[in-house]
Write a protein that holds these residues in place. Structure first.
Motif, short mmCIF file in Angstrom:
data_model
loop_
_atom_site.label_atom_id
_atom_site.label_comp_id
_atom_site.label_asym_id
_atom_site.label_seq_id
_atom_site.Cartn_x
_atom_site.Cartn_y
_atom_site.Cartn_z
N GLY A 93 39.03 22.42 -35.37
CA GLY A 93 37.79 22.83 -34.71
C GLY A 93 37.49 24.30 -34.94
N LEU A 94 38.51 25.14 -34.80
CA LEU A 94 38.32 26.58 -35.02
C LEU A 94 38.08 26.89 -36.49
CD1 LEU A 94 40.97 27.84 -32.48
CD2 LEU A 94 38.49 28.17 -32.32
N TRP A 95 38.78 26.16 -37.37
CA TRP A 95 38.55 26.32 -38.81
C TRP A 95 37.08 26.03 -39.12
CZ3 TRP A 95 37.00 22.19 -41.93
CH2 TRP A 95 36.87 22.48 -43.29
N TYR A 96 36.57 24.90 -38.65
CA TYR A 96 35.20 24.53 -38.94
C TYR A 96 34.24 25.59 -38.38
CZ TYR A 96 31.12 21.74 -39.94
OH TYR A 96 29.92 21.31 -40.46
N TRP A 97 34.42 25.95 -37.13
CA TRP A 97 33.54 26.92 -36.46
C TRP A 97 33.47 28.23 -37.24
CZ3 TRP A 97 30.29 26.59 -32.38
CH2 TRP A 97 29.83 27.79 -31.83
N ASN A 98 34.59 28.70 -37.70
CA ASN A 98 34.67 30.03 -38.31
C ASN A 98 34.42 30.06 -39.81
OD1 ASN A 98 35.39 32.01 -36.17
ND2 ASN A 98 37.00 30.51 -35.82
N THR A 99 34.56 28.93 -40.50
CA THR A 99 34.51 29.00 -41.96
C THR A 99 33.52 28.06 -42.63
OG1 THR A 99 36.24 27.33 -42.37
CG2 THR A 99 36.98 29.62 -41.99
N GLN A 100 32.96 27.11 -41.92
CA GLN A 100 32.12 26.10 -42.58
C GLN A 100 30.66 26.19 -42.16
OE1 GLN A 100 33.63 24.03 -45.05
NE2 GLN A 100 34.99 25.75 -44.59
N ASN A 101 29.78 26.17 -43.15
CA ASN A 101 28.34 26.14 -42.88
C ASN A 101 27.89 24.75 -42.46
OD1 ASN A 101 28.35 28.74 -43.85
ND2 ASN A 101 27.15 28.27 -45.67
N GLY A 102 28.64 23.74 -42.87
CA GLY A 102 28.17 22.38 -42.64
C GLY A 102 26.81 22.21 -43.27
N PRO A 103 25.91 21.53 -42.61
CA PRO A 103 24.56 21.36 -43.16
C PRO A 103 23.66 22.57 -42.94
CG PRO A 103 24.84 20.03 -41.20
CD PRO A 103 26.16 20.68 -41.46
N GLY A 119 20.94 27.88 -31.52
CA GLY A 119 20.33 26.80 -32.29
C GLY A 119 20.93 26.65 -33.67
N GLU A 120 21.32 27.76 -34.27
CA GLU A 120 21.93 27.69 -35.60
C GLU A 120 23.34 27.11 -35.55
OE1 GLU A 120 20.64 28.07 -38.72
OE2 GLU A 120 18.79 28.07 -37.56
N THR A 121 24.01 27.22 -34.40
CA THR A 121 25.33 26.57 -34.31
C THR A 121 25.16 25.06 -34.35
OG1 THR A 121 25.51 26.41 -31.87
CG2 THR A 121 26.21 28.49 -32.90
N ILE A 122 24.10 24.57 -33.75
CA ILE A 122 23.81 23.13 -33.77
C ILE A 122 23.54 22.70 -35.21
CG2 ILE A 122 22.31 21.28 -32.94
CD1 ILE A 122 21.64 23.14 -30.52
N ARG A 123 22.76 23.48 -35.92
CA ARG A 123 22.43 23.16 -37.31
C ARG A 123 23.71 23.14 -38.16
NH1 ARG A 123 17.78 22.87 -39.42
NH2 ARG A 123 16.77 24.18 -37.86
N SER A 124 24.61 24.07 -37.93
CA SER A 124 25.86 24.12 -38.71
C SER A 124 26.75 22.91 -38.43
CB SER A 124 26.63 25.40 -38.38
OG SER A 124 25.91 26.52 -38.82
N ILE A 125 26.65 22.36 -37.25
CA ILE A 125 27.50 21.22 -36.88
C ILE A 125 26.84 19.89 -37.25
CG2 ILE A 125 28.52 19.97 -34.93
CD1 ILE A 125 29.02 22.78 -33.68
N ASN A 126 25.56 19.73 -36.93
CA ASN A 126 24.92 18.42 -37.14
C ASN A 126 23.62 18.45 -37.92
OD1 ASN A 126 26.69 16.47 -36.34
ND2 ASN A 126 25.79 16.15 -34.34
N GLY A 127 23.15 19.59 -38.31
CA GLY A 127 21.99 19.68 -39.19
C GLY A 127 20.82 18.79 -38.81
N ARG A 128 20.29 18.11 -39.81
CA ARG A 128 19.07 17.31 -39.60
C ARG A 128 19.30 16.09 -38.73
NH1 ARG A 128 19.05 15.63 -45.76
NH2 ARG A 128 20.59 13.99 -45.60
N ILE A 129 20.55 15.71 -38.51
CA ILE A 129 20.80 14.58 -37.61
C ILE A 129 20.23 14.90 -36.23
CG2 ILE A 129 22.60 13.30 -36.37
CD1 ILE A 129 24.34 13.60 -38.90
#
Length: 163
Positions: A93-103, A119-129
């Protein structure tokens, strides 16, 4: 800023896990959908084994591979470790939060510390979903949870709450 980011992380974790109730994605019908067979490493644990697990609901074979590589753990072959080992779950979870843009276009961490907003944290986790009209009720739920955490921590939530 640290309290604001803590509130954002906790709000997203709370949302992803149903209030820290579920360590795995609840919609089992989605399980077979997270194997990207175009990846050269494939899905050695099985095509239905890369569903959401952990506090940020790590999903997709390529995310399990990348997280495992970063953490020095073979999560591609052993994705269930994110479900059965709490230390590994939180590390992913911390790896994703700190290092991944996701969508998104930036990490959730960068979104908070650079002023892009929750709002951008939501986009990084779930993007257009969820974003851009994908699921406004889910976005609203995340925002309300974030506002509860910022209130509890006594910090202004900042702007750009929605994606």
């Amino acid at each position: 800023m640290q309290k604001r980011e803590a509130a954002a992380f906790l709000a997203n974790v709370s949302h992803e896990t149903g209030g820290l109730v579920h360590i795995v994605e609840q919609n089992t019908a989605n399980y077979p959908h997270y194997c990207d067979t175009t990846q050269p490493f494939g899905c050695p644990a099985g095509t239905d084994q890369y569903y959401g697990r952990g506090p940020v609901q790590l999903s997709w074979n390529y995310n399990y591979k990348a997280a495992g590589d970063a953490l020095g753990i073979d999560l591609l072959n052993n994705p269930s470790l994110v479900q059965t080992n709490s230390a590994i779950a939180w590390k992913t979870g911390l790896w994703y939060w700190n290092t991944q843009n996701g969508p998104g276009t930036m990490t959730a961490h960068a979104a908070m510390v650079n002023g892009a907003g929750f709002g951008e944290t939501i986009r990084s986790i779930n993007g257009r979903i969820e974003c851009d009209g994908g699921n406004p009720a889910q976005v609203q739920s995340r925002v309300e949870t974030y506002l509860r955490f910022t209130s509890a921590l006594g910090v202004d939530p900042g702007g750009n709450l929605y994606c």
